[in-house]
Scaffold this motif. Structure first.
Motif, mmCIF file in Angstrom:
data_model
loop_
_atom_site.group_PDB
_atom_site.id
_atom_site.type_symbol
_atom_site.label_atom_id
_atom_site.label_comp_id
_atom_site.label_asym_id
_atom_site.label_seq_id
_atom_site.Cartn_x
_atom_site.Cartn_y
_atom_site.Cartn_z
ATOM 1 N N ASP A 1 5.830 33.843 -60.602
ATOM 2 C CA ASP A 1 6.495 32.853 -59.754
ATOM 3 C C ASP A 1 5.533 32.348 -58.659
ATOM 4 O O ASP A 1 4.870 33.155 -58.000
ATOM 5 C CB ASP A 1 7.718 33.539 -59.118
ATOM 6 N N PRO A 2 5.406 31.018 -58.445
ATOM 7 C CA PRO A 2 4.431 30.474 -57.496
ATOM 8 C C PRO A 2 4.552 31.055 -56.083
ATOM 9 O O PRO A 2 3.538 31.359 -55.451
ATOM 10 C CB PRO A 2 4.730 28.975 -57.493
ATOM 11 N N LYS A 3 5.771 31.232 -55.605
ATOM 12 C CA LYS A 3 5.936 31.745 -54.238
ATOM 13 C C LYS A 3 5.413 33.177 -54.135
ATOM 14 O O LYS A 3 4.692 33.534 -53.196
ATOM 15 C CB LYS A 3 7.414 31.686 -53.837
ATOM 16 N N ARG A 4 5.762 34.006 -55.128
ATOM 17 C CA ARG A 4 5.283 35.395 -55.112
ATOM 18 C C ARG A 4 3.769 35.450 -55.325
ATOM 19 O O ARG A 4 3.077 36.310 -54.773
ATOM 20 C CB ARG A 4 6.011 36.222 -56.171
ATOM 21 N N ALA A 5 3.257 34.519 -56.126
ATOM 22 C CA ALA A 5 1.807 34.460 -56.352
ATOM 23 C C ALA A 5 1.074 34.140 -55.047
ATOM 24 O O ALA A 5 0.028 34.733 -54.744
ATOM 25 C CB ALA A 5 1.480 33.421 -57.425
ATOM 26 N N CYS A 6 1.636 33.232 -54.258
ATOM 27 C CA CYS A 6 1.037 32.914 -52.951
ATOM 28 C C CYS A 6 1.101 34.111 -52.016
ATOM 29 O O CYS A 6 0.162 34.381 -51.255
ATOM 30 C CB CYS A 6 1.734 31.708 -52.325
ATOM 31 N N ASP A 7 2.223 34.858 -52.079
ATOM 32 C CA ASP A 7 2.335 36.083 -51.280
ATOM 33 C C ASP A 7 1.225 37.070 -51.653
ATOM 34 O O ASP A 7 0.635 37.724 -50.785
ATOM 35 C CB ASP A 7 3.696 36.761 -51.508
ATOM 36 N N LEU A 8 0.947 37.161 -52.974
ATOM 37 C CA LEU A 8 -0.100 38.069 -53.455
ATOM 38 C C LEU A 8 -1.463 37.666 -52.883
ATOM 39 O O LEU A 8 -2.216 38.514 -52.383
ATOM 40 C CB LEU A 8 -0.146 38.055 -54.985
ATOM 41 N N ILE A 9 -1.787 36.375 -52.935
ATOM 42 C CA ILE A 9 -3.076 35.908 -52.421
ATOM 43 C C ILE A 9 -3.186 36.192 -50.928
ATOM 44 O O ILE A 9 -4.236 36.617 -50.433
ATOM 45 C CB ILE A 9 -3.278 34.412 -52.718
ATOM 46 N N ARG A 10 -2.072 35.992 -50.230
ATOM 47 C CA ARG A 10 -2.065 36.270 -48.795
ATOM 48 C C ARG A 10 -2.346 37.754 -48.545
ATOM 49 O O ARG A 10 -3.086 38.109 -47.630
ATOM 50 C CB ARG A 10 -0.709 35.855 -48.205
ATOM 51 N N ARG A 11 -1.767 38.613 -49.383
ATOM 52 C CA ARG A 11 -1.997 40.056 -49.250
ATOM 53 C C ARG A 11 -3.459 40.419 -49.531
ATOM 54 O O ARG A 11 -4.042 41.298 -48.882
ATOM 55 C CB ARG A 11 -1.102 40.823 -50.236
ATOM 56 N N LEU A 12 -4.050 39.772 -50.530
ATOM 57 C CA LEU A 12 -5.410 40.113 -50.935
ATOM 58 C C LEU A 12 -6.475 39.529 -50.008
ATOM 59 O O LEU A 12 -7.610 40.007 -49.978
ATOM 60 C CB LEU A 12 -5.678 39.617 -52.370
ATOM 61 N N LEU A 13 -6.083 38.483 -49.267
ATOM 62 C CA LEU A 13 -7.060 37.722 -48.481
ATOM 63 C C LEU A 13 -7.905 38.605 -47.564
ATOM 64 O O LEU A 13 -9.125 38.445 -47.467
ATOM 65 C CB LEU A 13 -6.334 36.648 -47.669
ATOM 66 N N SER A 14 -7.266 39.566 -46.919
ATOM 67 C CA SER A 14 -8.001 40.416 -45.966
ATOM 68 C C SER A 14 -8.962 41.373 -46.675
ATOM 69 O O SER A 14 -9.855 41.949 -46.044
ATOM 70 C CB SER A 14 -7.012 41.228 -45.120
ATOM 71 N N GLN A 15 -8.774 41.550 -47.992
ATOM 72 C CA GLN A 15 -9.639 42.473 -48.742
ATOM 73 C C GLN A 15 -10.831 41.773 -49.389
ATOM 74 O O GLN A 15 -11.747 42.437 -49.894
ATOM 75 C CB GLN A 15 -8.824 43.180 -49.831
ATOM 76 N N ILE A 16 -10.822 40.436 -49.411
ATOM 77 C CA ILE A 16 -11.887 39.701 -50.095
ATOM 78 C C ILE A 16 -13.201 39.858 -49.323
ATOM 79 O O ILE A 16 -13.256 39.685 -48.107
ATOM 80 C CB ILE A 16 -11.535 38.202 -50.235
ATOM 81 N N THR A 17 -14.267 40.193 -50.037
ATOM 82 C CA THR A 17 -15.584 40.395 -49.429
ATOM 83 C C THR A 17 -16.262 39.046 -49.177
ATOM 84 O O THR A 17 -16.374 38.225 -50.087
ATOM 85 C CB THR A 17 -16.479 41.247 -50.348
ATOM 86 N N THR A 18 -16.696 38.833 -47.940
ATOM 87 C CA THR A 18 -17.380 37.586 -47.584
ATOM 88 C C THR A 18 -18.897 37.782 -47.666
ATOM 89 O O THR A 18 -19.386 38.878 -47.943
ATOM 90 C CB THR A 18 -17.005 37.128 -46.164
ATOM 91 N N GLY A 19 -19.617 36.700 -47.388
ATOM 92 C CA GLY A 19 -21.074 36.765 -47.428
ATOM 93 C C GLY A 19 -21.703 37.313 -46.163
ATOM 94 O O GLY A 19 -22.930 37.278 -46.017
ATOM 95 N N GLN A 20 -20.877 37.841 -45.264
ATOM 96 C CA GLN A 20 -21.388 38.382 -43.999
ATOM 97 C C GLN A 20 -22.364 39.539 -44.256
ATOM 98 O O GLN A 20 -22.167 40.320 -45.194
ATOM 99 C CB GLN A 20 -20.211 38.892 -43.161
ATOM 100 N N ARG A 21 -23.386 39.632 -43.438
ATOM 101 C CA ARG A 21 -24.393 40.695 -43.598
ATOM 102 C C ARG A 21 -23.774 42.081 -43.456
ATOM 103 O O ARG A 21 -22.872 42.274 -42.657
ATOM 104 C CB ARG A 21 -25.482 40.553 -42.526
ATOM 105 N N TRP A 22 -24.325 43.035 -44.202
ATOM 106 C CA TRP A 22 -23.876 44.431 -44.094
ATOM 107 C C TRP A 22 -24.866 45.177 -43.203
ATOM 108 O O TRP A 22 -25.828 45.772 -43.681
ATOM 109 C CB TRP A 22 -23.838 45.085 -45.472
ATOM 110 N N ASP A 23 -24.618 45.160 -41.913
ATOM 111 C CA ASP A 23 -25.554 45.818 -41.004
ATOM 112 C C ASP A 23 -25.483 47.343 -41.130
ATOM 113 O O ASP A 23 -26.450 48.036 -40.843
ATOM 114 C CB ASP A 23 -25.279 45.389 -39.555
ATOM 115 N N GLY A 24 -24.346 47.831 -41.593
ATOM 116 C CA GLY A 24 -24.211 49.289 -41.711
ATOM 117 C C GLY A 24 -24.446 49.813 -43.117
ATOM 118 O O GLY A 24 -23.984 50.892 -43.455
#
Length: 462
Positions: free
Chosen positions: A31-54
């Motif tokens: 369902d599109p609405k639940r699919a959008c909820d899923l993306i919103r949930r995953l968004l904070s877990q997506i790895t960006t291109g930011q440098r890994w200083d640690g």
């Protein structure tokens, strides 16, 4: 140009993670609405291109969508129709154009790809199997709680480990991973030979950012064709995903037989096929033997041209790396190829079998090949159609790429050679299929901003 906003670009696009393991998850959105909820949930877990200083994290997570996935998310029609037609059609519909026929035809692909059910690719790269499991468990919990998608299948991949260390070898025994381009504004350790050749024929410079990322000028000084609105496209790119099965037994048997007829010996014939010795030494720089001092030197391992070897006596005109990255082989200091470059990602899958160990073509092994490019048609499809499945640009007529070509037992490969006893000319005929396609598709990898817009239903083409 100034540095890119790495925090807005998916890390998988900006850098090769060089993590030894990966697991790719394939989802069908519900369902599109639940699919959008899923993306919103995953968004904070997506790895960006930011440098890994640690240091490197235990795992990374990235996401891409097929065109059917974007349709399921109910992006506005006025936006959907602005995506390039080849992305809208998907890889299966373009099989004839790509030379994906015969054993490579969609009928022979893994069942996952028989219908257009795959909407989402989730790429997990990790340091250990446990790290992959932890990341997948977090994804699964988001799936369970939102009901936004169904997991259709997974694909594991991993680097070969030798003496406790991951390597960059693939199943045929060659060191891989040398040829990724440099781009303006993308932070990485610079290596001569990986960008574009300048007019002096010796100096290398980064390619335009718009050959990798949407929203930036490309090598023609133009903005690549991109969906609207601009915010949806900017800092995103397109990905080709192809599961390439390797017929290891066939390759070894064929090489053993052919090398008894070739005066240069088995290892030299193997090097002539690829354009590099097994350790990665380019035969253009060292035509008679592998040389670890070259292969392991970043200033030399990719720093070569073909202009002084127009007849292919050092590196055959049909050698795999010369065909898929011709450098200056077509003249004009390489300017003809600058808009055909792709960025490769991926890892081998299946059990490794060392030389001398038994291996069967029926074993499930190969390479997960992924290519990033702003234009599927101008970059990946052109290379696949004109340089892999057709040889005219290399003055080889209908001869296909020796390694990747769809030969069907009828292929041919010519070693040009010269008058020396150790470098005789040689013709290999009746080439079998060394590699077979087992499925895949085209994906759009949005920026972090665009993912947020999709998740919140804020994509507005006006």
């Amino acid at each position: 140009m100034s540095k890119l906003n790495a925090t807005d670009i998916q890390g998988f696009v900006l850098r090769g993670y060089n993590l030894p393991m990966a697991r790719y998850l394939f989802l069908r959105l519900e369902d599109p609405k639940r699919a959008c909820d899923l993306i919103r949930r995953l968004l904070s877990q997506i790895t960006t291109g930011q440098r890994w200083d640690g240091g490197k994290p235990p795992s990374t997570l990235n996401i891409g969508f097929t065109f059917r996935g974007l349709q399921r998310l109910e992006l506005p029609l006025a936006t959907l129709i602005t995506f390039p037609v080849e992305f809208q059609q998907g890889m299966r519909q373009r099989a004839e154009l790509l030379g994906d026929t015969g054993v490579n035809a969609p009928d022979h692909w893994d069942s996952l790809w028989h219908e257009d059910h795959v909407h989402v690719w989730l790429g997990i790269n990790g340091q250990t199997v446990e790290a992959l499991d932890v990341c997948q468990a977090a994804v699964q919990s988001a799936l369970d709680e939102t009901g936004g998608a169904t997991l259709l299948g997974t694909q594991n991949a991993a680097a070969e480990v030798v003496n406790g260390k991951p390597t960059t070898s693939e199943h045929f025994g060659f060191t891989d991973g040398f040829g990724n381009p440099e781009y303006l504004g993308v932070e990485r350790s610079s290596q001569p030979g990986q960008g574009k050749l300048l007019d002096d024929g010796k100096t290398w410079a980064p390619l335009a950012t718009g050959e990798l990322l949407l929203g930036y000028a490309d090598e023609a000084g133009e903005l690549p064709v991109a969906p609207v609105p601009h915010l949806l496209a900017a800092n995103g790119t397109f990905m080709v995903y192809r599961k390439l099965h390797q017929n290891l037994a066939t390759f070894r048997t064929w090489l053993d037989r052919q090398s008894t007829l070739y005066g240069g010996g088995k290892e030299k014939l193997a090097a002539k096929l690829i354009g590099r010795w097994r350790d990665g030494t380019p035969i253009e720089l060292s035509p008679d033997k592998a040389d670890a001092s070259i292969a392991q030197d970043p200033n030399r391992s990719t720093n070569f041209t073909y202009g002084a070897d127009a007849a292919g006596t050092r590196c055959p005109m049909g050698a795999h790396i010369r065909r898929v990255h011709p450098r200056d082989a077509f003249g004009f200091n390489g300017r003809l190829i600058n808009r055909r470059r792709i960025t490769r990602r991926g890892l081998p899958y299946g059990p490794f079998a060392a030389e001398g160990q038994p291996a069967a073509d029926t074993d499930d092994r190969g390479v997960i090949f992924m290519a990033l490019n702003v234009s599927l048609s101008r970059q990946f499809e052109f290379v696949q159609q004109q340089w892999v499945q057709y040889g005219n640009d290399s003055r080889l007529g209908n001869d296909k790429d020796v390694l990747m070509g769809n030969h069907g037992g009828h292929g041919r490969f010519v070693v040009q050679g010269d008058t020396s006893p150790s470098n005789p000319p040689f013709v290999c005929s009746h080439l079998p299929d060394f590699v077979e396609l087992r499925g895949g598709d085209y994906f759009f990898l949005p920026s972090i901003t665009a993912l947020g817009m999709i998740a919140l239903g804020l994509v507005d083409p006006r």
